[in-house]
Design a protein around this motif. Structure first.
Motif, PDB file in Angstrom:
ATOM      1  N   GLN A  79      11.987 -21.859 -19.357  1.00 49.95           N
ATOM      2  CA  GLN A  79      12.068 -21.392 -17.969  1.00 49.95           C
ATOM      3  C   GLN A  79      10.699 -20.976 -17.435  1.00 49.95           C
ATOM      4  OE1 GLN A  79      14.335 -20.008 -20.262  1.00 49.95           O
ATOM      5  NE2 GLN A  79      16.328 -20.622 -19.498  1.00 49.95           N
ATOM      6  N   ASP A  80       9.912 -20.282 -18.252  1.00 50.41           N
ATOM      7  CA  ASP A  80       8.564 -19.882 -17.829  1.00 50.41           C
ATOM      8  C   ASP A  80       7.697 -21.102 -17.544  1.00 50.41           C
ATOM      9  OD1 ASP A  80       9.113 -17.186 -17.921  1.00 50.41           O
ATOM     10  OD2 ASP A  80       8.101 -16.852 -19.847  1.00 50.41           O
ATOM     11  N   LYS A  81       7.787 -22.104 -18.403  1.00 46.87           N
ATOM     12  CA  LYS A  81       6.998 -23.324 -18.201  1.00 46.87           C
ATOM     13  C   LYS A  81       7.396 -24.031 -16.915  1.00 46.87           C
ATOM     14  CE  LYS A  81       6.219 -24.371 -23.088  1.00 46.87           C
ATOM     15  NZ  LYS A  81       6.542 -25.338 -24.156  1.00 46.87           N
ATOM     16  N   MET A  82       8.688 -24.028 -16.607  1.00 48.04           N
ATOM     17  CA  MET A  82       9.160 -24.680 -15.389  1.00 48.04           C
ATOM     18  C   MET A  82       8.711 -23.912 -14.150  1.00 48.04           C
ATOM     19  SD  MET A  82      12.932 -25.947 -16.619  1.00 48.04           S
ATOM     20  CE  MET A  82      13.348 -26.772 -15.102  1.00 48.04           C
ATOM     21  N   LEU A  83       8.830 -22.588 -14.167  1.00 42.62           N
ATOM     22  CA  LEU A  83       8.412 -21.775 -13.024  1.00 42.62           C
ATOM     23  C   LEU A  83       6.914 -21.886 -12.766  1.00 42.62           C
ATOM     24  CD1 LEU A  83      10.522 -18.525 -13.468  1.00 42.62           C
ATOM     25  CD2 LEU A  83      10.607 -20.120 -11.550  1.00 42.62           C
ATOM     26  N   VAL A  84       6.137 -21.827 -13.830  1.00 40.08           N
ATOM     27  CA  VAL A  84       4.681 -21.936 -13.672  1.00 40.08           C
ATOM     28  C   VAL A  84       4.315 -23.314 -13.139  1.00 40.08           C
ATOM     29  CG1 VAL A  84       2.487 -22.003 -14.911  1.00 40.08           C
ATOM     30  CG2 VAL A  84       4.111 -20.153 -15.362  1.00 40.08           C
ATOM     31  N   ALA A  85       4.913 -24.364 -13.678  1.00 36.19           N
ATOM     32  CA  ALA A  85       4.605 -25.728 -13.222  1.00 36.19           C
ATOM     33  C   ALA A  85       4.940 -25.912 -11.750  1.00 36.19           C
ATOM     34  CB  ALA A  85       5.358 -26.745 -14.066  1.00 36.19           C
ATOM     35  N   GLU A  86       6.067 -25.351 -11.314  1.00 33.38           N
ATOM     36  CA  GLU A  86       6.475 -25.462  -9.913  1.00 33.38           C
ATOM     37  C   GLU A  86       5.508 -24.751  -8.975  1.00 33.38           C
ATOM     38  OE1 GLU A  86      10.475 -24.038  -9.660  1.00 33.38           O
ATOM     39  OE2 GLU A  86      11.241 -25.676 -10.906  1.00 33.38           O
ATOM     40  N   ASN A  87       4.758 -23.793  -9.491  1.00 32.15           N
ATOM     41  CA  ASN A  87       3.836 -23.003  -8.665  1.00 32.15           C
ATOM     42  C   ASN A  87       2.364 -23.290  -8.943  1.00 32.15           C
ATOM     43  OD1 ASN A  87       5.554 -20.918  -7.099  1.00 32.15           O
ATOM     44  ND2 ASN A  87       6.477 -21.049  -9.128  1.00 32.15           N
ATOM     45  N   CYS A  88       2.094 -24.323  -9.702  1.00 29.80           N
ATOM     46  CA  CYS A  88       0.720 -24.641 -10.097  1.00 29.80           C
ATOM     47  C   CYS A  88       0.147 -25.761  -9.241  1.00 29.80           C
ATOM     48  CB  CYS A  88       0.689 -25.042 -11.573  1.00 29.80           C
ATOM     49  SG  CYS A  88      -0.986 -25.370 -12.169  1.00 29.80           S
ATOM     50  N   LYS A  89      -0.970 -25.486  -8.594  1.00 34.87           N
ATOM     51  CA  LYS A  89      -1.612 -26.499  -7.746  1.00 34.87           C
ATOM     52  C   LYS A  89      -2.285 -27.592  -8.574  1.00 34.87           C
ATOM     53  CE  LYS A  89      -5.845 -23.935  -7.467  1.00 34.87           C
ATOM     54  NZ  LYS A  89      -6.474 -22.789  -6.966  1.00 34.87           N
ATOM     55  N   GLU A  90      -2.523 -27.341  -9.851  1.00 37.92           N
ATOM     56  CA  GLU A  90      -3.180 -28.312 -10.725  1.00 37.92           C
ATOM     57  C   GLU A  90      -2.189 -29.138 -11.558  1.00 37.92           C
ATOM     58  OE1 GLU A  90      -6.450 -29.038 -10.956  1.00 37.92           O
ATOM     59  OE2 GLU A  90      -6.910 -27.622  -9.359  1.00 37.92           O
ATOM     60  N   TYR A  91      -0.875 -28.907 -11.354  1.00 37.43           N
ATOM     61  CA  TYR A  91       0.130 -29.632 -12.122  1.00 37.43           C
ATOM     62  C   TYR A  91       0.048 -31.125 -11.831  1.00 37.43           C
ATOM     63  CZ  TYR A  91       4.548 -31.402 -13.853  1.00 37.43           C
ATOM     64  OH  TYR A  91       5.486 -32.125 -14.520  1.00 37.43           O
ATOM     65  N   LYS A  92      -0.021 -31.914 -12.891  1.00 36.68           N
ATOM     66  CA  LYS A  92       0.023 -33.371 -12.755  1.00 36.68           C
ATOM     67  C   LYS A  92       0.845 -33.918 -13.920  1.00 36.68           C
ATOM     68  CE  LYS A  92      -2.591 -37.489 -11.918  1.00 36.68           C
ATOM     69  NZ  LYS A  92      -3.857 -38.099 -11.600  1.00 36.68           N
ATOM     70  N   SER A  93       1.923 -34.565 -13.589  1.00 37.08           N
ATOM     71  CA  SER A  93       2.862 -35.059 -14.580  1.00 37.08           C
ATOM     72  C   SER A  93       2.225 -36.109 -15.484  1.00 37.08           C
ATOM     73  CB  SER A  93       4.076 -35.666 -13.880  1.00 37.08           C
ATOM     74  OG  SER A  93       4.934 -36.261 -14.824  1.00 37.08           O
ATOM     75  N   LYS A  94       2.591 -36.055 -16.759  1.00 39.99           N
ATOM     76  CA  LYS A  94       2.169 -37.096 -17.701  1.00 39.99           C
ATOM     77  C   LYS A  94       2.830 -38.421 -17.351  1.00 39.99           C
ATOM     78  CE  LYS A  94       1.571 -33.928 -21.557  1.00 39.99           C
ATOM     79  NZ  LYS A  94       2.113 -33.464 -22.840  1.00 39.99           N
ATOM     80  N   ASN A  95       3.921 -38.356 -16.581  1.00 39.92           N
ATOM     81  CA  ASN A  95       4.679 -39.545 -16.203  1.00 39.92           C
ATOM     82  C   ASN A  95       4.349 -40.010 -14.794  1.00 39.92           C
ATOM     83  OD1 ASN A  95       6.191 -39.572 -18.655  1.00 39.92           O
ATOM     84  ND2 ASN A  95       7.269 -37.789 -17.878  1.00 39.92           N
ATOM     85  N   TYR A  96       3.148 -39.762 -14.360  1.00 40.17           N
ATOM     86  CA  TYR A  96       2.696 -40.141 -13.025  1.00 40.17           C
ATOM     87  C   TYR A  96       2.521 -41.650 -12.971  1.00 40.17           C
ATOM     88  CZ  TYR A  96       0.349 -39.149  -8.608  1.00 40.17           C
ATOM     89  OH  TYR A  96       0.017 -39.054  -7.283  1.00 40.17           O
ATOM     90  N   ILE A  97       3.227 -42.311 -12.057  1.00 39.58           N
ATOM     91  CA  ILE A  97       3.205 -43.780 -12.004  1.00 39.58           C
ATOM     92  C   ILE A  97       2.828 -44.238 -10.598  1.00 39.58           C
ATOM     93  CG2 ILE A  97       4.563 -45.882 -12.325  1.00 39.58           C
ATOM     94  CD1 ILE A  97       6.444 -44.183 -14.098  1.00 39.58           C
ATOM     95  N   VAL A  98       1.720 -44.935 -10.463  1.00 39.70           N
ATOM     96  CA  VAL A  98       1.268 -45.542  -9.220  1.00 39.70           C
ATOM     97  C   VAL A  98       1.503 -44.643  -8.005  1.00 39.70           C
ATOM     98  CG1 VAL A  98       1.286 -47.668  -7.856  1.00 39.70           C
ATOM     99  CG2 VAL A  98       1.928 -47.765 -10.248  1.00 39.70           C
ATOM    100  N   GLY A  99       1.010 -43.429  -8.094  1.00 43.50           N
ATOM    101  CA  GLY A  99       1.080 -42.510  -6.969  1.00 43.50           C
ATOM    102  C   GLY A  99       2.420 -41.827  -6.773  1.00 43.50           C
ATOM    103  N   LEU A 100       3.399 -42.148  -7.614  1.00 38.29           N
ATOM    104  CA  LEU A 100       4.713 -41.520  -7.497  1.00 38.29           C
ATOM    105  C   LEU A 100       5.042 -40.791  -8.784  1.00 38.29           C
ATOM    106  CD1 LEU A 100       6.704 -44.479  -5.913  1.00 38.29           C
ATOM    107  CD2 LEU A 100       5.804 -42.477  -4.743  1.00 38.29           C
ATOM    108  N   GLN A 101       5.453 -39.572  -8.643  1.00 34.86           N
ATOM    109  CA  GLN A 101       5.838 -38.805  -9.819  1.00 34.86           C
ATOM    110  C   GLN A 101       7.261 -39.176 -10.204  1.00 34.86           C
ATOM    111  OE1 GLN A 101       4.941 -34.672  -9.601  1.00 34.86           O
ATOM    112  NE2 GLN A 101       6.517 -34.154 -11.059  1.00 34.86           N
ATOM    113  N   ALA A 102       7.492 -39.437 -11.470  1.00 37.64           N
ATOM    114  CA  ALA A 102       8.833 -39.791 -11.939  1.00 37.64           C
ATOM    115  C   ALA A 102       9.768 -38.606 -11.724  1.00 37.64           C
ATOM    116  CB  ALA A 102       8.786 -40.183 -13.406  1.00 37.64           C
TER     117      ALA A 102
END
Length: 61
Positions: free
Chosen positions: A5-28
């Motif tokens: 839950q902490d990881k999810m809350l922090v990720a939702e509020n992080c301006k530097e979050y970038k998914s490892k599953n980032y595909i051609v400009g669209l986040q999975a």
């Protein structure tokens, strides 16, 4: 150990979050935002050193 839950809350509020599953400009969308899914989260730590700062702010509210 950091809770899921902490990881999810922090990720939702992080301006530097970038998914490892980032595909051609669209986040999975099938993968929820969590630090565990962020390219900056390595060996259970934020390489940008933002986790503790964001977590602290969230816990104040």
């Amino acid at each position: 150990m950091i809770s899921i839950q902490d990881k999810m809350l922090v990720a939702e509020n992080c301006k530097e979050y970038k998914s490892k599953n980032y595909i051609v400009g669209l986040q999975a969308s099938y993968v929820s935002n969590s630090c565990s899914n962020c390219v900056n989260f390595i060996n259970e730590q934020c390489s940008k050193k933002l986790f503790d700062e964001i977590d602290g702010i969230l816990n104040m509210n």
